[in-house]
Motif scaffolding. Sequence first.
Motif, PDB file in Angstrom:
ATOM      1  N   THR A 107       0.814  -1.218   0.000  1.00 46.42           N
ATOM      2  CA  THR A 107       0.000   0.000   0.000  1.00 46.42           C
ATOM      3  C   THR A 107       0.850   1.272   0.000  1.00 46.42           C
ATOM      4  O   THR A 107       0.329   2.351  -0.261  1.00 46.42           O
ATOM      5  CB  THR A 107      -0.930   0.015   1.225  1.00 46.42           C
ATOM      6  OG1 THR A 107      -0.135  -0.072   2.422  1.00 46.42           O
ATOM      7  CG2 THR A 107      -1.903  -1.154   1.176  1.00 46.42           C
ATOM      8  N   GLY A 108       2.145   1.153   0.276  1.00 46.68           N
ATOM      9  CA  GLY A 108       3.007   2.329   0.293  1.00 46.68           C
ATOM     10  C   GLY A 108       3.004   3.094  -1.019  1.00 46.68           C
ATOM     11  O   GLY A 108       2.787   4.319  -1.029  1.00 46.68           O
ATOM     12  N   PRO A 109       3.236   2.428  -2.156  1.00 48.22           N
ATOM     13  CA  PRO A 109       3.207   3.142  -3.429  1.00 48.22           C
ATOM     14  C   PRO A 109       1.853   3.778  -3.736  1.00 48.22           C
ATOM     15  O   PRO A 109       1.801   4.808  -4.413  1.00 48.22           O
ATOM     16  CB  PRO A 109       3.554   2.047  -4.453  1.00 48.22           C
ATOM     17  CG  PRO A 109       4.361   1.059  -3.669  1.00 48.22           C
ATOM     18  CD  PRO A 109       3.753   1.048  -2.304  1.00 48.22           C
ATOM     19  N   VAL A 110       0.787   3.176  -3.247  1.00 49.13           N
ATOM     20  CA  VAL A 110      -0.539   3.765  -3.462  1.00 49.13           C
ATOM     21  C   VAL A 110      -0.623   5.116  -2.760  1.00 49.13           C
ATOM     22  O   VAL A 110      -1.072   6.120  -3.340  1.00 49.13           O
ATOM     23  CB  VAL A 110      -1.642   2.823  -2.957  1.00 49.13           C
ATOM     24  CG1 VAL A 110      -3.017   3.461  -3.159  1.00 49.13           C
ATOM     25  CG2 VAL A 110      -1.587   1.480  -3.678  1.00 49.13           C
ATOM     26  N   LEU A 111      -0.178   5.162  -1.509  1.00 55.61           N
ATOM     27  CA  LEU A 111      -0.183   6.429  -0.784  1.00 55.61           C
ATOM     28  C   LEU A 111       0.752   7.445  -1.443  1.00 55.61           C
ATOM     29  O   LEU A 111       0.420   8.634  -1.541  1.00 55.61           O
ATOM     30  CB  LEU A 111       0.225   6.200   0.670  1.00 55.61           C
ATOM     31  CG  LEU A 111      -0.765   5.423   1.538  1.00 55.61           C
ATOM     32  CD1 LEU A 111      -0.181   5.176   2.921  1.00 55.61           C
ATOM     33  CD2 LEU A 111      -2.093   6.164   1.648  1.00 55.61           C
ATOM     34  N   ASP A 112       1.909   6.978  -1.903  1.00 56.80           N
ATOM     35  CA  ASP A 112       2.868   7.879  -2.543  1.00 56.80           C
ATOM     36  C   ASP A 112       2.294   8.505  -3.810  1.00 56.80           C
ATOM     37  O   ASP A 112       2.675   9.620  -4.195  1.00 56.80           O
ATOM     38  CB  ASP A 112       4.154   7.127  -2.887  1.00 56.80           C
ATOM     39  CG  ASP A 112       4.925   6.691  -1.650  1.00 56.80           C
ATOM     40  OD1 ASP A 112       4.691   7.262  -0.572  1.00 56.80           O
ATOM     41  OD2 ASP A 112       5.756   5.771  -1.774  1.00 56.80           O
ATOM     42  N   ARG A 161       3.114  10.485  10.655  1.00 55.39           N
ATOM     43  CA  ARG A 161       3.583  10.711  12.028  1.00 55.39           C
ATOM     44  C   ARG A 161       4.581   9.607  12.390  1.00 55.39           C
ATOM     45  O   ARG A 161       5.600   9.854  13.014  1.00 55.39           O
ATOM     46  CB  ARG A 161       2.405  10.702  13.002  1.00 55.39           C
ATOM     47  CG  ARG A 161       1.416  11.847  12.792  1.00 55.39           C
ATOM     48  CD  ARG A 161       0.325  11.801  13.854  1.00 55.39           C
ATOM     49  NE  ARG A 161      -0.689  12.805  13.613  1.00 55.39           N
ATOM     50  CZ  ARG A 161      -0.621  14.066  14.033  1.00 55.39           C
ATOM     51  NH1 ARG A 161       0.445  14.460  14.712  1.00 55.39           N
ATOM     52  NH2 ARG A 161      -1.590  14.917  13.775  1.00 55.39           N
ATOM     53  N   THR A 162       4.203   8.377  12.047  1.00 54.54           N
ATOM     54  CA  THR A 162       5.102   7.231  12.072  1.00 54.54           C
ATOM     55  C   THR A 162       4.724   6.400  10.853  1.00 54.54           C
ATOM     56  O   THR A 162       3.792   6.748  10.109  1.00 54.54           O
ATOM     57  CB  THR A 162       4.937   6.365  13.344  1.00 54.54           C
ATOM     58  OG1 THR A 162       3.698   5.633  13.261  1.00 54.54           O
ATOM     59  CG2 THR A 162       4.941   7.204  14.613  1.00 54.54           C
ATOM     60  N   ARG A 163       5.403   5.305  10.667  1.00 54.29           N
ATOM     61  CA  ARG A 163       5.055   4.432   9.548  1.00 54.29           C
ATOM     62  C   ARG A 163       3.625   3.930   9.671  1.00 54.29           C
ATOM     63  O   ARG A 163       2.955   3.625   8.672  1.00 54.29           O
ATOM     64  CB  ARG A 163       6.008   3.235   9.501  1.00 54.29           C
ATOM     65  CG  ARG A 163       5.740   2.309   8.308  1.00 54.29           C
ATOM     66  CD  ARG A 163       6.452   0.981   8.467  1.00 54.29           C
ATOM     67  NE  ARG A 163       7.895   1.124   8.506  1.00 54.29           N
ATOM     68  CZ  ARG A 163       8.732   0.093   8.631  1.00 54.29           C
ATOM     69  NH1 ARG A 163       8.241  -1.137   8.758  1.00 54.29           N
ATOM     70  NH2 ARG A 163      10.026   0.285   8.655  1.00 54.29           N
ATOM     71  N   TYR A 164       3.121   3.849  10.905  1.00 50.36           N
ATOM     72  CA  TYR A 164       1.812   3.255  11.154  1.00 50.36           C
ATOM     73  C   TYR A 164       0.749   4.277  11.528  1.00 50.36           C
ATOM     74  O   TYR A 164      -0.337   3.909  11.965  1.00 50.36           O
ATOM     75  CB  TYR A 164       1.932   2.196  12.253  1.00 50.36           C
ATOM     76  CG  TYR A 164       3.014   1.188  11.949  1.00 50.36           C
ATOM     77  CD1 TYR A 164       2.873   0.310  10.882  1.00 50.36           C
ATOM     78  CD2 TYR A 164       4.192   1.153  12.676  1.00 50.36           C
ATOM     79  CE1 TYR A 164       3.868  -0.586  10.560  1.00 50.36           C
ATOM     80  CE2 TYR A 164       5.196   0.257  12.371  1.00 50.36           C
ATOM     81  CZ  TYR A 164       5.030  -0.613  11.312  1.00 50.36           C
ATOM     82  OH  TYR A 164       6.035  -1.495  10.997  1.00 50.36           O
ATOM     83  N   TRP A 165       1.068   5.554  11.376  1.00 50.36           N
ATOM     84  CA  TRP A 165       0.092   6.594  11.673  1.00 50.36           C
ATOM     85  C   TRP A 165       0.170   7.609  10.542  1.00 50.36           C
ATOM     86  O   TRP A 165       1.055   8.447  10.484  1.00 50.36           O
ATOM     87  CB  TRP A 165       0.394   7.259  13.017  1.00 50.36           C
ATOM     88  CG  TRP A 165      -0.691   8.196  13.450  1.00 50.36           C
ATOM     89  CD1 TRP A 165      -0.951   9.438  12.961  1.00 50.36           C
ATOM     90  CD2 TRP A 165      -1.680   7.955  14.443  1.00 50.36           C
ATOM     91  NE1 TRP A 165      -2.034   9.995  13.583  1.00 50.36           N
ATOM     92  CE2 TRP A 165      -2.505   9.114  14.498  1.00 50.36           C
ATOM     93  CE3 TRP A 165      -1.950   6.880  15.297  1.00 50.36           C
ATOM     94  CZ2 TRP A 165      -3.580   9.208  15.386  1.00 50.36           C
ATOM     95  CZ3 TRP A 165      -3.020   6.998  16.181  1.00 50.36           C
ATOM     96  CH2 TRP A 165      -3.817   8.136  16.218  1.00 50.36           C
ATOM     97  N   VAL A 166      -0.784   7.525   9.609  1.00 55.83           N
ATOM     98  CA  VAL A 166      -0.730   8.292   8.378  1.00 55.83           C
ATOM     99  C   VAL A 166      -2.036   9.084   8.219  1.00 55.83           C
ATOM    100  O   VAL A 166      -3.124   8.552   8.458  1.00 55.83           O
ATOM    101  CB  VAL A 166      -0.544   7.376   7.149  1.00 55.83           C
ATOM    102  CG1 VAL A 166      -0.414   8.198   5.872  1.00 55.83           C
ATOM    103  CG2 VAL A 166       0.675   6.470   7.336  1.00 55.83           C
ATOM    104  N   THR A 167      -1.907  10.336   7.809  1.00 57.57           N
ATOM    105  CA  THR A 167      -3.083  11.174   7.561  1.00 57.57           C
ATOM    106  C   THR A 167      -2.934  11.847   6.201  1.00 57.57           C
ATOM    107  O   THR A 167      -1.872  12.385   5.873  1.00 57.57           O
ATOM    108  CB  THR A 167      -3.237  12.252   8.646  1.00 57.57           C
ATOM    109  OG1 THR A 167      -3.247  11.651   9.931  1.00 57.57           O
ATOM    110  CG2 THR A 167      -4.543  13.019   8.453  1.00 57.57           C
TER     111      THR A 167
END
Length: 315
Positions: free
Chosen positions: A285-290, A303-309
């Motif tokens: 899912t990282g590339p999707v967010l990118d 905020r961290t790898r596991y806290w994304v807004t």
Amino acid sequence: MQAAQWFFLLQSGEATAADHTRWSHWRAADPAHEAAWQRAEQVSGKFGMLPGALSMPVLGRTVRSDRRAAVKALAVLLTAAPAGWLAWRASPAREWLADHRTATGERRELHLADGTRIQLNTATAIDVAYGTTRRLVRLHAGEILIETAPDAVPSSDPGYRPFVVETAQGHLRALGTRFVVRQHADDRSHVTVLDGAVEIRPDDARNLTAVVRAGEQAMFSATAIGEITAASPDADDWSRGVLRARNMRLHDFLAELGRYRPGVLRCDPAVADLRVSGVFQLRDTGPVLDSLPQALPVDVLFRTRYWVTVVAPGH
């Protein structure tokens, strides 16, 4: 102990801006605090995040009598063997003890003794209970795609065993079919029928039934059956590792994407109504967010790898 408390709170979805400020100050106050937090992130990254139901009894958020025991247990698990963490993560007990389960982001396919095929989506737990009177699958959490096989006994024979899926809200009887069942967190279940037909029978309204046929879908609770509507053409895309968005609200898109990644994925209300279209791979899912800032006027804040807004630019 403090690292465990912060870990529970931050992944609960209940943390305030003031909580985040306090957490940052706690991490900066002592190198040992930062080391403890890094350990928590390493363990959670390997095995996924704790379920939300365990996230509440921390930092005074509730008065449950087991609060201290829960946090203490997590504190031990953060320094214990990975197997111990995995056991904690998979609670509640019925999910941990399930016959078959998947972690966040994982998909699996099962082949049952009668030839039935079941695909388990992310964070799914099921029991399989084949007996003399019925073939039963209990869906405790998550989502499954089922392709039923005929029973060895003909349906006209008194010994025929129907194929039944049990959710927290009711029972689904397959009428020779291929269908998707999803257990939602809001006390509802959803069924999409791809081939054949499925009969719905809510647990607390046993005289109420409905038959959902190929190309149809329905939501149901323990007391009611929602409107039967045309099925989404994308209902089983996840079984091929794909999330397909057709003019989907960004908020809804991120809620769906968040099922496939550990931690918290949030959408700022200011950008919630932006629209997303495309086909996205769920393996990473990282590339999707990118890719989101390239397609939409948004920024992705980690905020961290596991806290994304996902927020408006310059937020």
